[in-house]
Design a protein around this motif. Structure first.
Motif, PDB file in Angstrom:
ATOM      1  N   GLY A 179       0.786  -1.235   0.000  1.00  0.00           N
ATOM      2  CA  GLY A 179       0.000   0.000   0.000  1.00  0.00           C
ATOM      3  C   GLY A 179       0.813   1.277   0.000  1.00  0.00           C
ATOM      4  N   GLY A 180       2.032   1.247  -0.526  1.00  0.00           N
ATOM      5  CA  GLY A 180       2.835   2.473  -0.607  1.00  0.00           C
ATOM      6  C   GLY A 180       3.168   3.024   0.769  1.00  0.00           C
ATOM      7  N   THR A 181       2.667   4.214   1.086  1.00  0.00           N
ATOM      8  CA  THR A 181       2.986   4.849   2.364  1.00  0.00           C
ATOM      9  C   THR A 181       2.385   4.093   3.544  1.00  0.00           C
ATOM     10  OG1 THR A 181       1.075   6.320   2.067  1.00  0.00           O
ATOM     11  CG2 THR A 181       3.232   7.161   1.379  1.00  0.00           C
ATOM     12  N   PHE A 182       1.404   3.237   3.299  1.00  0.00           N
ATOM     13  CA  PHE A 182       0.829   2.422   4.374  1.00  0.00           C
ATOM     14  C   PHE A 182       1.915   1.577   5.042  1.00  0.00           C
ATOM     15  CE2 PHE A 182      -0.924  -1.577   5.914  1.00  0.00           C
ATOM     16  CZ  PHE A 182      -1.990  -1.155   6.706  1.00  0.00           C
ATOM     17  N   ALA A 183       2.820   1.011   4.230  1.00  0.00           N
ATOM     18  CA  ALA A 183       3.883   0.158   4.763  1.00  0.00           C
ATOM     19  C   ALA A 183       4.839   0.940   5.652  1.00  0.00           C
ATOM     20  CB  ALA A 183       4.653  -0.497   3.614  1.00  0.00           C
ATOM     21  N   VAL A 184       4.936   2.250   5.430  1.00  0.00           N
ATOM     22  CA  VAL A 184       5.813   3.097   6.237  1.00  0.00           C
ATOM     23  C   VAL A 184       5.095   3.556   7.507  1.00  0.00           C
ATOM     24  CG1 VAL A 184       7.131   5.236   6.286  1.00  0.00           C
ATOM     25  CG2 VAL A 184       7.048   3.872   4.186  1.00  0.00           C
ATOM     26  N   LYS A 185       3.856   3.971   7.357  1.00  0.00           N
ATOM     27  CA  LYS A 185       3.103   4.497   8.494  1.00  0.00           C
ATOM     28  C   LYS A 185       2.633   3.411   9.463  1.00  0.00           C
ATOM     29  CE  LYS A 185       1.306   8.569   6.056  1.00  0.00           C
ATOM     30  NZ  LYS A 185       0.082   9.258   5.587  1.00  0.00           N
ATOM     31  N   PHE A 186       2.348   2.239   8.918  1.00  0.00           N
ATOM     32  CA  PHE A 186       1.815   1.149   9.741  1.00  0.00           C
ATOM     33  C   PHE A 186       2.643  -0.119   9.526  1.00  0.00           C
ATOM     34  CE2 PHE A 186      -1.682   3.976   8.541  1.00  0.00           C
ATOM     35  CZ  PHE A 186      -2.117   4.397   9.792  1.00  0.00           C
ATOM     36  N   GLU A 187       3.910  -0.020   9.860  1.00  0.00           N
ATOM     37  CA  GLU A 187       4.869  -1.092   9.552  1.00  0.00           C
ATOM     38  C   GLU A 187       4.451  -2.448  10.119  1.00  0.00           C
ATOM     39  OE1 GLU A 187       9.567  -2.260  10.322  1.00  0.00           O
ATOM     40  OE2 GLU A 187       8.796  -0.323  10.971  1.00  0.00           O
ATOM     41  N   ALA A 188       4.066  -2.486  11.383  1.00  0.00           N
ATOM     42  CA  ALA A 188       3.740  -3.764  12.013  1.00  0.00           C
ATOM     43  C   ALA A 188       2.551  -4.446  11.324  1.00  0.00           C
ATOM     44  CB  ALA A 188       3.438  -3.550  13.496  1.00  0.00           C
TER      45      ALA A 188
END
Length: 244
Positions: A179-188
């Protein structure tokens, strides 16, 4: 002869250039005349998804400049359903009521992800000579399935590859967690979703996870490598270009 203008997304250009070359190989093999505009850059999706609409519109306008209107038999083809979905759908919001709306609509009508172009436009369901031994399971990327309506086309092409057998995994339509920035903002959460996807793939006994999107595959491959799981990721273009 169909004329194809390649749209090579950032991920593919920077990290998976061989996938782009394999797409060219496949398109030329089925009789397409392939062109590549070296001035092309991003479709604007990262900025758009992050909420920077004005900035993404600037990039999107450049995209329209890079892919001017073509003739009846001229198409834009990409190895990424994610970027095709951005152009096909999000641009409608960016250019609504603008002077570029008609120009965008012309692009919208002729942009396709590679497998839907081969199957739905050209009517091709097998690539002659494509050969890869083993079993694969298919990951339906969110963009391919939900934004572009792509489900049957990649499976038809992959099932025709000599030596390759499909084993459907549970929840093939569930997000991989990138999900693009999702992987950065919600890593776990992102990692947990990748774990679930990989475990579902492993449960089939398949040797490969195949998809239309390098971003999903990159995310899954990172988990696979870190956890040393016995499965590999492959883009559909890399599979179709194998063995010949």
């Amino acid at each position: 002869m169909p004329i194809v203008d390649l749209f090579i997304p950032c991920f593919v250009d920077q990290l998976f250039p061989q996938t782009a070359m394999n797409m060219v190989k496949v398109l030329e093999a089925v009789g397409c005349e392939v062109h590549y505009n070296t001035n092309q850059t991003c479709c604007g999706q990262p900025a758009y998804n992050a909420g920077y609409k004005a900035e993404s519109c600037e990039v999107a306008t450049k995209f329209l400049d890079d892919f001017p209107a073509g003739g009846q038999n001229r198409y834009i083809v990409s190895p990424s359903a994610s970027c095709v979905g951005m152009v096909r759908n999000a641009y409608a919001e960016l250019f609504e009521g603008s002077a570029d709306q008609a120009r965008y609509q012309g692009v919208q009508r002729r942009i396709f992800e590679m497998t839907e172009f081969l199957v739905d436009v050209l009517g091709i369901t097998a690539i002659p000579g494509a050969r890869l031994a083993g079993q694969y399971t298919y990951h339906d990327s969110c963009s391919a399935l939900r934004e572009c309506g792509i489900k049957a086309a990649p499976r038809l092409l992959l099932d025709a590859v000599q030596g390759l057998e499909r084993l459907e995994m549970d929840e093939s339509e569930t997000c991989c967690g990138f999900g693009g920035t999702f992987a950065v903002k919600f890593e776990a959460i992102s990692v947990a979703m990748a774990e679930q996807k990989v475990e579902n793939a492993l449960a089939t006994g398949a040797r490969y996870i195949v998809s239309t999107d390098t971003s999903c595959l990159m995310h899954l491959d990172a988990y696979i490598r870190r956890e040393k799981k016995p499965i590999k990721t492959l883009h559909v273009a890399d599979v179709l270009a194998s063995g010949w």
